[in-house]
Write a protein that holds these residues in place. Sequence first.
Motif, PDB file in Angstrom:
ATOM      1  N   LEU A   1      -6.828   1.230   9.311  1.00 30.58           N
ATOM      2  CA  LEU A   1      -5.659   2.081   9.545  1.00 30.58           C
ATOM      3  C   LEU A   1      -5.741   3.313   8.642  1.00 30.58           C
ATOM      4  O   LEU A   1      -6.331   3.251   7.573  1.00 30.58           O
ATOM      5  CB  LEU A   1      -4.347   1.355   9.209  1.00 30.58           C
TER       6      LEU A   1
ATOM      7  N   LEU B   1       1.432   4.431  10.011  1.00 27.20           N
ATOM      8  CA  LEU B   1       0.187   3.644  10.051  1.00 27.20           C
ATOM      9  C   LEU B   1      -0.489   3.893  11.397  1.00 27.20           C
ATOM     10  O   LEU B   1       0.002   3.453  12.445  1.00 27.20           O
ATOM     11  CB  LEU B   1       0.503   2.150   9.891  1.00 27.20           C
TER      12      LEU B   1
ATOM     13  N   HIS C   1       8.252  -3.804   5.404  1.00 27.27           N
ATOM     14  CA  HIS C   1       7.061  -4.187   6.160  1.00 27.27           C
ATOM     15  C   HIS C   1       6.130  -5.045   5.317  1.00 27.27           C
ATOM     16  O   HIS C   1       6.251  -5.106   4.093  1.00 27.27           O
ATOM     17  CB  HIS C   1       6.339  -2.946   6.702  1.00 27.27           C
ATOM     18  N   GLY C   2       5.216  -5.702   5.987  1.00 29.26           N
ATOM     19  CA  GLY C   2       4.202  -6.534   5.340  1.00 29.26           C
ATOM     20  C   GLY C   2       3.068  -6.725   6.336  1.00 29.26           C
ATOM     21  O   GLY C   2       2.937  -5.936   7.286  1.00 29.26           O
ATOM     22  N   ARG C   3       2.258  -7.744   6.140  1.00 29.78           N
ATOM     23  CA  ARG C   3       1.160  -7.972   7.086  1.00 29.78           C
ATOM     24  C   ARG C   3       0.795  -9.445   7.091  1.00 29.78           C
ATOM     25  O   ARG C   3       0.819 -10.100   6.047  1.00 29.78           O
ATOM     26  CB  ARG C   3      -0.063  -7.140   6.674  1.00 29.78           C
TER      27      ARG C   3
ATOM     28  N   LEU D   1       0.603 -10.409   3.275  1.00 28.43           N
ATOM     29  CA  LEU D   1       1.165  -9.384   2.388  1.00 28.43           C
ATOM     30  C   LEU D   1       2.688  -9.451   2.496  1.00 28.43           C
ATOM     31  O   LEU D   1       3.247  -9.290   3.580  1.00 28.43           O
ATOM     32  CB  LEU D   1       0.638  -7.999   2.790  1.00 28.43           C
TER      33      LEU D   1
ATOM     34  N   VAL E   1      -6.397   2.029   5.050  1.00 26.67           N
ATOM     35  CA  VAL E   1      -5.958   0.649   4.873  1.00 26.67           C
ATOM     36  C   VAL E   1      -7.047  -0.210   5.492  1.00 26.67           C
ATOM     37  O   VAL E   1      -7.185  -0.280   6.713  1.00 26.67           O
ATOM     38  CB  VAL E   1      -4.602   0.402   5.562  1.00 26.67           C
TER      39      VAL E   1
ATOM     40  N   ASN F   1      -2.792  -3.365   0.070  1.00 30.26           N
ATOM     41  CA  ASN F   1      -3.254  -3.215   1.459  1.00 30.26           C
ATOM     42  C   ASN F   1      -4.766  -3.409   1.599  1.00 30.26           C
ATOM     43  O   ASN F   1      -5.304  -3.308   2.695  1.00 30.26           O
ATOM     44  CB  ASN F   1      -2.750  -1.918   2.100  1.00 30.26           C
TER      45      ASN F   1
ATOM     46  N   THR G   1       1.149  -6.110  11.633  1.00 32.67           N
ATOM     47  CA  THR G   1       2.031  -5.443  10.680  1.00 32.67           C
ATOM     48  C   THR G   1       3.419  -6.021  10.906  1.00 32.67           C
ATOM     49  O   THR G   1       3.967  -5.925  12.008  1.00 32.67           O
ATOM     50  CB  THR G   1       2.029  -3.924  10.916  1.00 32.67           C
TER      51      THR G   1
ATOM     52  N   GLU H   1       8.036   0.463   0.719  1.00 31.56           N
ATOM     53  CA  GLU H   1       6.907   1.141   0.099  1.00 31.56           C
ATOM     54  C   GLU H   1       7.350   1.868  -1.165  1.00 31.56           C
ATOM     55  O   GLU H   1       8.351   2.604  -1.141  1.00 31.56           O
ATOM     56  CB  GLU H   1       6.301   2.140   1.098  1.00 31.56           C
TER      57      GLU H   1
ATOM     58  N   ARG I   1      -3.063   5.577   6.571  1.00 28.14           N
ATOM     59  CA  ARG I   1      -1.655   5.551   6.141  1.00 28.14           C
ATOM     60  C   ARG I   1      -1.236   6.927   5.647  1.00 28.14           C
ATOM     61  O   ARG I   1      -1.979   7.577   4.900  1.00 28.14           O
ATOM     62  CB  ARG I   1      -1.476   4.520   5.024  1.00 28.14           C
TER      63      ARG I   1
ATOM     64  N   ARG J   1     -10.642  -4.241  10.775  1.00 28.71           N
ATOM     65  CA  ARG J   1      -9.414  -3.460  10.980  1.00 28.71           C
ATOM     66  C   ARG J   1      -9.388  -2.237  10.047  1.00 28.71           C
ATOM     67  O   ARG J   1      -9.732  -2.325   8.872  1.00 28.71           O
ATOM     68  CB  ARG J   1      -8.237  -4.377  10.662  1.00 28.71           C
TER      69      ARG J   1
ATOM     70  N   HIS K   1       7.870  -5.634   1.974  1.00 31.70           N
ATOM     71  CA  HIS K   1       8.202  -4.693   0.898  1.00 31.70           C
ATOM     72  C   HIS K   1       8.684  -3.363   1.454  1.00 31.70           C
ATOM     73  O   HIS K   1       8.291  -2.956   2.546  1.00 31.70           O
ATOM     74  CB  HIS K   1       6.984  -4.448  -0.002  1.00 31.70           C
TER      75      HIS K   1
HETATM   76  O1  LIG Z   1      -1.842  -3.497   6.798  1.00 33.74           O
HETATM   77  C1  LIG Z   1      -0.711  -3.258   7.208  1.00 33.74           C
HETATM   78  O2  LIG Z   1      -0.387  -3.409   8.391  1.00 33.74           O
HETATM   79  C2  LIG Z   1       0.342  -2.764   6.258  1.00 33.74           C
HETATM   80  C3  LIG Z   1      -0.187  -2.587   4.879  1.00 33.74           C
HETATM   81  C4  LIG Z   1       0.826  -1.948   3.983  1.00 33.74           C
HETATM   82  O3  LIG Z   1       1.833  -2.488   3.644  1.00 33.74           O
HETATM   83  C5  LIG Z   1       0.606  -0.570   3.548  1.00 33.74           C
HETATM   84  O4  LIG Z   1      -0.499  -0.059   3.706  1.00 33.74           O
HETATM   85  O5  LIG Z   1       1.551   0.034   3.022  1.00 33.74           O
END
Ligand SMILES: O=C(O)CCC(=O)C(=O)O
Length: 333
Positions: free
Chosen positions: A309, A177, A293-295, A159, A141, A153, A190, A164, A311, A307, A162
């Motif tokens: 991540l 994450l 979740h979202g961002r 964002l 991510v 992402n 997040t 997933e 996933r 940044r 949602h």
């Molecule tokens: O970037 C984030 O913290 C979440 C992004 C996201 O919704 C995802 O990768 O499923």
Amino acid sequence: MSIATPDPGAVRSDADAPLSLTLTDPERDAFATLARQLATTAPELVDDAKWVAAARELAAHLPPRLRQVVRAYRHDPGEDGILVLRNLPVGLEALPPTPTVPESVERDATVPAAIAVLIASELGEIAAYRNEKSGALVQNVVPVPGREETQSNAGSTPLELHVENAFHPHRPDFVGLLCLRGDRDDAAGTLVSSIRRALRLLAPETRQVLHQERFTTVPPPSFQSGDAAVAHAVLTGDPEDPDVKVDFHATAAVDAEAATALEQLRDAFIEASTSLPLRSGEMAFVDNRLAIHGRTAFTPRYDGHDRWLHRTFVLLDNRRTRGSRPGNGSVLV
Ligand SMILES: O=C(O)CCC(=O)C(=O)O
Ligand SMILES: [Fe+2]
């Protein structure tokens, strides 16, 4: 490796607080040894079935307190539906530059990939989707040049909240994450919100509408295929503690009353949401059945220090998904 026995009851002192655990430095060092062992296991490829099997076995040697909190979370994910782990041995100093290419995934068995897969394997069955990020079990991510405004992402504008892969009949039970590199400006958060908290903000009539099959959900852009749109309920199960299936970018109401209910649900989720500004060495799990979740927005610079991540997705019952997993592998169609 530590063999200390954790205190019974130590992982959940306050039923209302999110489940979390900060590893002690000795626990982190023991985990680093384990992750290096997995990272150097042949064929050193994340998506290889033998390597995934090795991860499953080695996960038995994770620090006992970590296994304890993961088990508690699986039993009941709490009011927030999240688990936050800290002081994981991602080795920030030794990381390569943050990738900037679209659809980036981690095929090589790096130490951070090993960390994500070990914890995911302890929680349940690690899984991916064939039509998303080429079915890779560990996905990056990262912000991608030119994709700033997308609802994916790879974006860096807000964002939407949602679930997933809400459209998929076997959506993940958990989304993990792992933060390799945090946002240097501390702007990216997040966002997480749970139906357990949002439900209290909704009128009984609204809840009733959300339990009816008056909504449709299309696949997200990261999926290169997929069909919309059999009408479904947004809330299912126990009316006092339901599961939720909604993506505020992809879910539409089929009539005006349902549209109002969807809008009220979104308001409630936003009011109940919290922001987790993930930092290097932290991993958050979101229970994808009762939390969304979202961002928040942030400013990428595409200089290798943005940044980053990893996933991973987790499903809880391999038998239930067998018809969607050719060859009994980890990838769902
Ligand atoms: O970037 C984030 O913290 C979440 C992004 C996201 O919704 C995802 O990768 O499923
Ligand atoms: Fe997501």
